[in-house]
Scaffold this motif. Structure first.
Motif, PDB file in Angstrom:
ATOM      1  N   GLN A 224      -5.771  -7.854   3.089  1.00  0.00           N
ATOM      2  CA  GLN A 224      -6.113  -5.822   2.789  1.00  0.00           C
ATOM      3  C   GLN A 224      -5.609  -5.918   1.471  1.00  0.00           C
ATOM      4  OE1 GLN A 224      -2.237  -3.287   3.370  1.00  0.00           O
ATOM      5  NE2 GLN A 224      -2.877  -5.386   5.372  1.00  0.00           N
ATOM      6  N   TYR A 226      -4.385  -4.627  -2.465  1.00  0.00           N
ATOM      7  CA  TYR A 226      -2.814  -4.537  -2.690  1.00  0.00           C
ATOM      8  C   TYR A 226      -2.754  -3.780  -3.401  1.00  0.00           C
ATOM      9  CZ  TYR A 226       1.867  -4.026   0.589  1.00  0.00           C
ATOM     10  OH  TYR A 226       2.959  -3.449   0.960  1.00  0.00           O
ATOM     11  N   ARG A 272     -11.920   1.654   4.267  1.00  0.00           N
ATOM     12  CA  ARG A 272     -10.370   2.479   5.122  1.00  0.00           C
ATOM     13  C   ARG A 272      -9.111   2.438   3.308  1.00  0.00           C
ATOM     14  NH1 ARG A 272      -8.367  -0.665   9.592  1.00  0.00           N
ATOM     15  NH2 ARG A 272      -9.693  -2.774   8.576  1.00  0.00           N
ATOM     16  N   ILE A 273      -8.260   3.677   3.223  1.00  0.00           N
ATOM     17  CA  ILE A 273      -6.846   2.975   2.239  1.00  0.00           C
ATOM     18  C   ILE A 273      -6.075   3.244   3.026  1.00  0.00           C
ATOM     19  CG2 ILE A 273      -6.680   4.423   0.090  1.00  0.00           C
ATOM     20  CD1 ILE A 273      -9.933   4.290  -0.936  1.00  0.00           C
ATOM     21  N   ALA A 274      -4.926   3.194   2.531  1.00  0.00           N
ATOM     22  CA  ALA A 274      -3.527   3.411   2.840  1.00  0.00           C
ATOM     23  C   ALA A 274      -2.318   3.970   1.355  1.00  0.00           C
ATOM     24  CB  ALA A 274      -3.294   2.806   4.198  1.00  0.00           C
ATOM     25  N   CYS A 276       0.753   2.560  -0.504  1.00  0.00           N
ATOM     26  CA  CYS A 276       1.294   2.192  -0.971  1.00  0.00           C
ATOM     27  C   CYS A 276       2.632   2.212  -0.601  1.00  0.00           C
ATOM     28  CB  CYS A 276       1.568   0.958  -2.779  1.00  0.00           C
ATOM     29  SG  CYS A 276       0.233  -0.150  -2.049  1.00  0.00           S
ATOM     30  N   ARG A 289      -4.365   0.663  -1.058  1.00  0.00           N
ATOM     31  CA  ARG A 289      -4.506  -0.792  -0.241  1.00  0.00           C
ATOM     32  C   ARG A 289      -5.765  -0.287   0.435  1.00  0.00           C
ATOM     33  NH1 ARG A 289      -0.220   0.424   3.953  1.00  0.00           N
ATOM     34  NH2 ARG A 289      -0.623  -1.548   5.260  1.00  0.00           N
ATOM     35  N   TRP A 291      -9.413  -1.448   3.465  1.00  0.00           N
ATOM     36  CA  TRP A 291      -9.912  -2.393   3.676  1.00  0.00           C
ATOM     37  C   TRP A 291     -11.335  -2.304   3.617  1.00  0.00           C
ATOM     38  CZ3 TRP A 291      -4.991  -0.309   4.258  1.00  0.00           C
ATOM     39  CH2 TRP A 291      -3.986  -0.503   5.266  1.00  0.00           C
TER      40      TRP A 291
ATOM     41  N   LYS B 450       9.225  -1.943  -3.964  1.00  0.00           N
ATOM     42  CA  LYS B 450       9.107  -0.823  -2.720  1.00  0.00           C
ATOM     43  C   LYS B 450      10.825  -0.547  -2.333  1.00  0.00           C
ATOM     44  CE  LYS B 450       5.727  -1.101   0.487  1.00  0.00           C
ATOM     45  NZ  LYS B 450       4.374  -0.904   1.111  1.00  0.00           N
ATOM     46  N   ASN B 622       2.491  -4.611   7.036  1.00  0.00           N
ATOM     47  CA  ASN B 622       1.755  -3.941   6.350  1.00  0.00           C
ATOM     48  C   ASN B 622       0.163  -3.518   7.067  1.00  0.00           C
ATOM     49  OD1 ASN B 622       2.353  -3.275   3.145  1.00  0.00           O
ATOM     50  ND2 ASN B 622       3.437  -5.639   4.177  1.00  0.00           N
ATOM     51  N   TRP B 624      -3.126  -2.248   9.231  1.00  0.00           N
ATOM     52  CA  TRP B 624      -3.886  -1.058   9.640  1.00  0.00           C
ATOM     53  C   TRP B 624      -3.156  -0.152  11.030  1.00  0.00           C
ATOM     54  CZ3 TRP B 624      -6.141   2.514   6.146  1.00  0.00           C
ATOM     55  CH2 TRP B 624      -6.637   3.410   7.503  1.00  0.00           C
ATOM     56  N   LEU B 627       0.456   1.772  11.097  1.00  0.00           N
ATOM     57  CA  LEU B 627       0.171   2.472   9.763  1.00  0.00           C
ATOM     58  C   LEU B 627       0.847   4.254  11.583  1.00  0.00           C
ATOM     59  CD1 LEU B 627      -2.578   2.577   7.531  1.00  0.00           C
ATOM     60  CD2 LEU B 627      -0.334   2.730   6.542  1.00  0.00           C
TER      61      LEU B 627
END
Lengths: 630, 630
Positions: A224, A226, A272-274, A276, A289, A291, B450, B622, B624, B627
């Motif tokens: 992924q 990052y 897909r986005i998430a 950080c 992040r 995918w 983080k 981390n 998906w 989440l």
């Protein structure tokens, strides 16, 4: 203006601010005991040299453009102007969630865009346009690191990749739209599993000859993308770094362009986005992040300046060697390194200007019974802590200017030296910046912890850029000493690596085992380089007070470097007697520089509004009466 | 359990997590390339010594009580449990405004109060109760510095002042109410104009014989009370440090009690309060500023253990000398210093446990072409960065335990040595903690930034406690070296101060001018002390693997101290050859300690939930899929 009568008037003003009434018995005593604020401009001697001339030396270029941009930021309510005492300061409100910080950062970008700050940033060219852009970035970074980084991702990383990795079809499609911030690009290189070691990234692109598309996939969680700045909320497009597989064979890493959000801000299909998440600094940047799930992009979206895939799937490249192709992809990152190095020096200036002004108005303890309390900057230990940092900052200003000029006038022949200088100076100047921020934070005591006073929060915000190493240096005979150290360390390093190899270690392992000597050598190289550049800047001045001051600063830079690096003792470059003499000399230079401290930081060219309340009348700024203005 | 089959099962689990589908051509290659996570417990050799026995040495006391408190915090939703992968972590949410952080800190205090954590904290006495309280404070600080500081202000500073400065009438009125958190006290010592130099504070108290009251005033803005923890929002009472004027003559600083908020939380008449604003850390603590306007308090509110004002206004004191009275008021602050020193070591343990676990599962670069990537902890430079910090942390655990025992068994005779040890160890241990946090932050790369990974935010949160100095040390013959250094530096310091005096400087000025030698001497004293205490702890162990490990750690502590302090070279205590030999020896010790790294950090006794996602399966955390659990 008579300082004494001004001071008396000032006391009267302060007395007028006392809005609490003391019981009569205590009143006379109370007035005698009360602290008052003397502006350092009145309590210190007048400058011994031309402040504007020193600023020209230190800033190096684009002074008027910098001042224009500073004013733009001061004028807008988006930049959080806040009243403290009878002054206004601008600084971000860090008592905000990351969501709030991200939103206001975007609004600030839109404002600067409307005012034309980014004109020519992507489509312009030539040394002068590039220097001006670098100057603007330094000014923006002084306001807020997030603002600078969010712009840097789109304009330098995305924009630079399109420009340097791409060809005409990419330039026509994206450069102008990027400059106008219609296209908001990000730069998806780092992955969860691979940061510094970019070659190890696991994202995969294969070519589909039937549809003439690339199919991009994130094959596993460690692949992924990052830390991608801009990805979490705002980016519309991204550069994707990916392994390129042709007929099952990897051709190494290549860069592709993909759209990741539509015009309404919705994430595109097969992406897909998430987020950080919250960070210790830079919360105005929406790091995300990404995918990719069978994401299909047209063949034309391969950035093909060094390699291409023909419609029939044939792979062609002007660079045969995979390692060299990789190196070609990394080269445009150099602009970022140059920018970070120059910015680091500028941030140190903010912290030092605040700290020196505070140290010239804050007193603590008396050294004789019932004597007056002593100004912080009159303590030898405080001078030792702060004045060498000022000398280093000035020397590093010269080095940063040298690096910028080298970069904007680059030719294929100078690429290698730009790489060496940008790497070593970036490391040294950011390391110096972190150290300056930490020392300044402590030198301001508790006040350094308040975000409105800037120093402490700059430390948090800039921690991300800290990497390794140091600083250093000497007068003419001591210059020999620095060269001696560098030559000798090089010899020692080569010999130690050979010894390990003779014991059967591989060259790579031998170099890892010799990490201390490698560090010491890098430090020696960089310190000697900075001293030379600074001395060259001094040489161009005609005789007079400014040249004398630069000579003082250069001596301090040289001697504190000798004092701070144990390798001079460890390897016998310096006898114990000379080491003791160098220490005494630093102490003497502290005394020589002390009267110029205010003048030097006043030449840093940072507008008052970008400093902070403790740099001015901090008693008035903290008064009960000033609360109603906040 | 067979590690290999476990690893294979683990790969299968990871593969199952891959919820994106690769195009068929790429699928087999993708699987081969993917990173997977090996738990260090499986990849590392089993412990060579008894982990529980090492924890007993390092924690020193109250292991069961610590674990009980850790569980209390893990059980409550107030402590922000969050799911990452298949684990739950507890840590504050730092993506909150200061107002939100303050509110939740108060709710956490109320929860711990209900669960009986504070029982005996004010009314209890005896060494065992005090050790237990110190252990609890260390555990609370591991969760959040704000929580620990907010409790410390009320229970140590306010509670300690009532107890030690007050007499029976104050004890009866306030001690039990403080323990029950009915009375929320704060401690108004620092002013805007005077922090470290407490004697210079400007607040004034005069006695009104007519009403038998003290009248307290803030005579000017620089006299406003500043940084007063708890004052901005929650405190109901405060200790006020003030100059006491009797018939126009100052009797020096005395401590008074005043109520500042009523039962509904309204600020009392004749008191004004403002916020200190947002800070770089500790935003869960409501630091405030206080002004007093003819505030009248009963004569009985003077804390009169060493001095009193009789109803007719006559001043009486059991200590005639003003300086000695002042010293008596400062003594109870010692508990705070002991607590801060012990806590600093515990925080270093959290950072090191996370960093070592990550370094045993994160790989970067290969050292041969196409070879496997190397674990971070197998890089010599990474070992050099981390392993000496582990040795220092263990040595300092012993020193902190020694200091705590000395404190809880204090007698009038040991007060002076407690003062010396608590001052020097507080400085050294907090300095070590900051350095450990910074190194660990960098050693974890981007992940260290983080906040959910804790290290970076601990650095910001604990920056406030950093002060000056170092660490150090040696085997039996090198122990002589440390003593030699200490004796010689003492001689040099005395001689330099005399020389300055001979040149006509006052003794105070001469000491200021010799600040480097004073710093070096303080460091030498503290490093020698820590080494001795650590060696004593080692002596009490019977022969066996644990004793051998402690010997290794002690050697590392001794040698890294020699390696890091240039004064060994500067003053010729060490020849160039011996210095080179010491460096080689540190490198060898890195290799010797490397196999024990996981075992040692596992003995630190920090529950997994108080570490962070990168200490465990960070790929899964981390993913998906995870989440949806967040």
């Amino acid at each position: 203006m008579d300082p004494q009568s001004t001071a008396a008037r000032h006391v009267a003003v302060i007395a007028g601010h006392l809005n609490c009434q003391s019981p009569s018995a205590a009143a006379p005593l109370a007035l005698a005991a009360c602290l008052h604020y003397d502006p350092p401009e009145l309590s210190e001697k007048p400058p011994a040299f031309d402040l504007a001339a020193l600023r020209r030396v230190l800033d190096g270029h684009d002074l008027a453009a910098r001042d224009w941009l500073f004013r733009l930021m001061e004028e807008s309510p988006l930049f959080c102007p806040r009243r403290r005492g009878d002054r206004t300061f601008v600084a971000p409100d860090y008592n905000q969630t990351k969501e709030q910080q991200r939103a206001v950062t975007m609004r600030r970008i839109e404002y600067l865009l409307r005012r034309g700050v980014f004109e020519g940033w992507v489509t312009g060219s030539g040394p002068e346009a590039e220097l001006r852009k670098l100057a603007f970035f330094e000014c923006i970074a002084i306001y807020d690191h997030s603002l600078s980084i969010k712009l840097g991702v789109t304009y330098f990383l995305w924009g630079g990749a399109i420009r340097f990795f791409g060809t005409k079809r990419h330039h026509d499609k994206w450069l102008k739209a990027t400059e106008d911030y219609q296209v908001k690009g990000c730069f998806a290189m780092t992955e969860l599993g691979h940061g510094s070691n970019v070659r190890g990234i696991e994202t995969i692109a294969i070519y589909d000859t039937n549809t003439r598309e690339f199919v991009i996939n994130t094959p596993c969680e460690s692949a992924q993308k990052y830390w991608i700045g801009g990805a979490a909320n705002h980016a519309t497009h991204t550069i994707i770094f990916s392994q390129l597989l042709i007929n099952g064979t990897s051709q190494g890493i290549h860069a592709f362009v993909a759209q990741i959000r539509d015009a309404d801000g919705n994430v595109c299909p097969n992406v897909r986005i998430a987020d950080c998440g919250h960070k210790i600094g830079l919360n105005g940047v929406d790091n995300g992040r990404i995918w990719f799930d069978n994401l299909r992009i047209p063949r034309e979206n391969l950035l093909n300046s060094v390699a291409d895939v023909l419609p029939d799937g044939q792979y062609v490249s002007s660079i045969k060697d995979k390692d060299k192709r990789f190196a070609a992809f990394m080269a445009p990152l150099t602009f970022g390194r140059v920018n970070i190095a120059a910015t680091a020096v500028y941030i140190s200036k903010v912290a030092l200007a605040i700290t020196v002004r505070y140290a010239l108005t804050r007193r603590a303890f008396s050294i004789s019974a019932d004597g007056p309390e002593v100004l912080l900057l009159d303590y030898p230990s405080h001078q030792w802590r702060i004045l060498p940092l000022i000398a280093k900052t000035c020397a590093m200003s010269s080095a940063a200017n040298y690096l910028k000029r080298l970069y904007v006038k680059r030719t294929p022949e100078t690429n290698k030296s730009i790489h060496i200088y940008s790497s070593s100076l970036k490391a040294t100047l950011t390391w110096h910046n972190m150290r300056a921020l930490q020392e300044c934070r402590k030198a301001c005591g508790g006040q350094g912890l308040k975000t409105e006073n800037r120093i402490g929060i700059l430390n948090c915000e800039y921690d991300v850029q800290s990497t390794f190493e140091g600083d250093n240096n000497v007068l003419m005979q001591q210059l020999d000493l620095l060269c001696l150290r560098e030559r000798d360390l090089l010899g020692r390093y080569a010999s130690e690596v050979s010894q390990y190899q003779a014991q059967g270690e591989s060259k790579q392992k031998a170099m890892l085992l010799s990490h201390q000597l490698a560090d010491e050598l890098a430090r020696a190289f960089t310190e000697r380089t900075i001293l030379q550049i600074f001395a060259d800047d001094e040489m161009t001045q005609s005789a007079g007070p400014l040249k004398e001051l630069l000579g003082l600063l250069r001596s301090m830079y040289a001697l504190i470097s000798v004092e701070e690096d144990a390798s001079f003792l460890r390897y016998g470059y310096l006898s114990l007697e000379s080491a003791a003499a160098a220490r005494k000399e630093v102490m003497k230079l502290c005394g020589d520089l002390r009267p110029h401290a205010l003048s030097v930081v006043s030449s840093f060219g940072i507008p008052d509004a970008f400093l902070s309340p403790i740099a001015f009348d901090w008693i008035q700024a903290n008064s009960w009466a000033s609360l109603s203005n906040e």
